[in-house]
Motif scaffolding. Structure first.
Motif, mmCIF file in Angstrom:
data_model
loop_
_atom_site.group_PDB
_atom_site.id
_atom_site.type_symbol
_atom_site.label_atom_id
_atom_site.label_comp_id
_atom_site.label_asym_id
_atom_site.label_seq_id
_atom_site.Cartn_x
_atom_site.Cartn_y
_atom_site.Cartn_z
ATOM 1 N N ASN A 99 -38.781 5.868 -1.070
ATOM 2 C CA ASN A 99 -39.770 6.932 -1.153
ATOM 3 C C ASN A 99 -39.471 7.928 -2.271
ATOM 4 N N VAL A 100 -38.927 7.449 -3.389
ATOM 5 C CA VAL A 100 -38.637 8.331 -4.524
ATOM 6 C C VAL A 100 -39.944 8.587 -5.275
ATOM 7 N N VAL A 115 -41.215 17.715 -5.392
ATOM 8 C CA VAL A 115 -40.686 18.318 -6.622
ATOM 9 C C VAL A 115 -39.255 18.778 -6.396
ATOM 10 N N ARG A 116 -39.031 19.442 -5.289
ATOM 11 C CA ARG A 116 -37.699 19.980 -4.999
ATOM 12 C C ARG A 116 -36.687 18.876 -4.703
ATOM 13 N N MET A 117 -37.114 17.799 -4.059
ATOM 14 C CA MET A 117 -36.188 16.705 -3.787
ATOM 15 C C MET A 117 -35.808 15.958 -5.060
ATOM 16 N N ASN A 118 -36.770 15.745 -5.948
ATOM 17 C CA ASN A 118 -36.433 15.129 -7.242
ATOM 18 C C ASN A 118 -35.472 16.015 -8.024
ATOM 19 N N HIS A 119 -35.693 17.321 -7.940
ATOM 20 C CA HIS A 119 -34.796 18.266 -8.611
ATOM 21 C C HIS A 119 -33.395 18.170 -8.014
ATOM 22 N N SER A 144 -32.207 27.523 3.848
ATOM 23 C CA SER A 144 -31.415 26.912 4.918
ATOM 24 C C SER A 144 -30.783 25.615 4.434
ATOM 25 N N GLU A 145 -29.475 25.529 4.513
ATOM 26 C CA GLU A 145 -28.769 24.307 4.147
ATOM 27 C C GLU A 145 -29.169 23.150 5.060
ATOM 28 N N THR A 146 -29.334 23.461 6.344
ATOM 29 C CA THR A 146 -29.709 22.432 7.316
ATOM 30 C C THR A 146 -31.108 21.891 7.027
ATOM 31 N N ARG A 147 -32.048 22.796 6.746
ATOM 32 C CA ARG A 147 -33.419 22.356 6.465
ATOM 33 C C ARG A 147 -33.462 21.513 5.194
ATOM 34 N N PHE A 148 -32.690 21.910 4.193
ATOM 35 C CA PHE A 148 -32.636 21.145 2.957
ATOM 36 C C PHE A 148 -32.100 19.739 3.224
ATOM 37 N N GLN A 171 -32.844 13.841 3.664
ATOM 38 C CA GLN A 171 -32.703 12.619 4.467
ATOM 39 C C GLN A 171 -34.070 12.000 4.744
ATOM 40 N N GLN A 172 -35.033 12.829 5.077
ATOM 41 C CA GLN A 172 -36.388 12.339 5.362
ATOM 42 C C GLN A 172 -37.009 11.702 4.129
ATOM 43 N N GLN A 173 -36.771 12.296 2.967
ATOM 44 C CA GLN A 173 -37.389 11.802 1.738
ATOM 45 C C GLN A 173 -36.773 10.489 1.274
ATOM 46 N N PHE A 174 -35.434 10.447 1.221
ATOM 47 C CA PHE A 174 -34.758 9.342 0.549
ATOM 48 C C PHE A 174 -34.065 8.347 1.482
ATOM 49 N N GLY A 175 -33.938 8.689 2.753
ATOM 50 C CA GLY A 175 -33.320 7.753 3.681
ATOM 51 C C GLY A 175 -31.815 7.841 3.771
ATOM 52 N N LEU A 176 -31.214 8.822 3.125
ATOM 53 C CA LEU A 176 -29.781 9.079 3.251
ATOM 54 C C LEU A 176 -29.534 10.566 3.037
ATOM 55 N N SER A 177 -28.429 11.064 3.572
ATOM 56 C CA SER A 177 -28.139 12.492 3.505
ATOM 57 C C SER A 177 -27.575 12.866 2.141
ATOM 58 N N PRO A 178 -27.610 14.158 1.774
ATOM 59 C CA PRO A 178 -26.974 14.581 0.518
ATOM 60 C C PRO A 178 -25.495 14.204 0.463
ATOM 61 N N LYS A 179 -24.787 14.335 1.566
ATOM 62 C CA LYS A 179 -23.363 13.995 1.587
ATOM 63 C C LYS A 179 -23.150 12.508 1.314
ATOM 64 N N HIS A 180 -24.014 11.669 1.894
ATOM 65 C CA HIS A 180 -23.928 10.226 1.651
ATOM 66 C C HIS A 180 -24.183 9.928 0.183
ATOM 67 N N TYR A 181 -25.203 10.581 -0.380
ATOM 68 C CA TYR A 181 -25.527 10.345 -1.790
ATOM 69 C C TYR A 181 -24.375 10.787 -2.691
#
Length: 263
Positions: free
Chosen positions: A20-21, A210-214, A239-243, A248-258
């Motif tokens: 979903n990129v 836009v924000r997720m691509n950024h 919010s760090e949690t909301r981000f 995760q919802q957008q890309f299917g993995l968490s920021p930490k995983h990425y």
């Protein structure tokens, strides 16, 4: 004069499965090291150094970036100006003679490779945007000669989503209320909402994409060295949690995983 192209590179030391990129501008992706397995309808296409992925605007990509013996590395050029009117006419004439549906894959020729490298390198050179425009048109002509330009530009007119994406991308961390953005485009909130709805999307969805691509670009630039809170703030989230949830919802993995795929 506004920019004519945007360049960004992506790296990884481990597999990066992303779905979903969003792609809101036409782009060419060239995998220089490793492989990209791209989902196209019901099949997977492998991209590497010898072929390009051609991605028109207004779609969402699902793929897996895989390193080989070296880290994965790809270059992406997004095109911010349309073909000339003459090129558009030629594309239309060619389309009438061809029954072949556009394919996302293109073999890299020596000529195309040379022109791509010129476009990539000119971003850091003291060249005016007017001259850069001529370079881009030369590249378009080469794609047109290969009957590939119509894959990047199946539609000539910018959609409301594309216009909105480009405007919001200039400052993803700003609040960007829909009322403020409507004033920028000289339309009411209701009109902007209606136009986006006719294209199957919503204002809040485009802003989040836009924000997720950024966020992806920031993680690549910093190689995951910034804190998740700093990353959230730079992407317009308090919010760090909301981000993290939205990523995760957008890309299917968490920021930490990425981040773990980058190191």
């Amino acid at each position: 004069m506004s920019r004519v192209i945007q360049t960004v590179s992506y790296k990884g030391t481990k597999k990066q499965p992303l779905h979903n990129v969003p792609m809101h501008t036409p782009a060419i992706i060239w995998v220089k090291q490793g492989q990209k397995h791209f989902k196209w309808h019901d099949q997977w296409i492998r991209f590497h150094r010898k072929n390009w992925l051609l991605a028109p605007a207004n779609q969402h990509l699902t793929f897996v970036n895989s390193p080989d013996t070296q880290a994965f590395y790809s270059q992406q050029i997004s095109f911010l100006i349309p073909p000339t009117e003459a090129m558009t006419v030629q594309m239309a004439e060619t389309a009438l003679l061809s029954n072949r549906s556009p394919q996302p894959e293109m073999i890299v020729t020596d000529e195309l490779s040379c022109l791509f490298e010129m476009l990539w390198n000119m971003q850091n050179q003291p060249i005016s945007e007017a001259v850069k425009t001529h370079f881009v048109y030369a590249f378009y002509q080469s794609l047109l000669d290969q009957n590939a330009l119509s894959t990047l530009f199946p539609n000539q007119n910018l959609t409301t989503r594309e216009k909105l994406y480009r405007y919001l991308s200039e400052s993803p961390s700003n609040p960007h209320t829909i009322e403020e953005v409507g004033r920028h485009f000289a339309v009411s909130k209701a009109t902007l909402t209606r136009r986006l709805a006719s294209e199957g999307t919503q204002y809040r969805e485009v802003l989040a994409e836009v924000r997720m691509n950024h966020a992806l670009m920031l993680l690549q630039q910093t190689q995951g060295q910034c804190t998740q809170l700093d990353l959230a703030l730079q992407c317009g989230y308090q919010s760090e949690t909301r981000f993290s949830q939205r990523f995760q919802q957008q890309f299917g993995l968490s920021p930490k995983h990425y981040i773990r795929t980058l190191r």
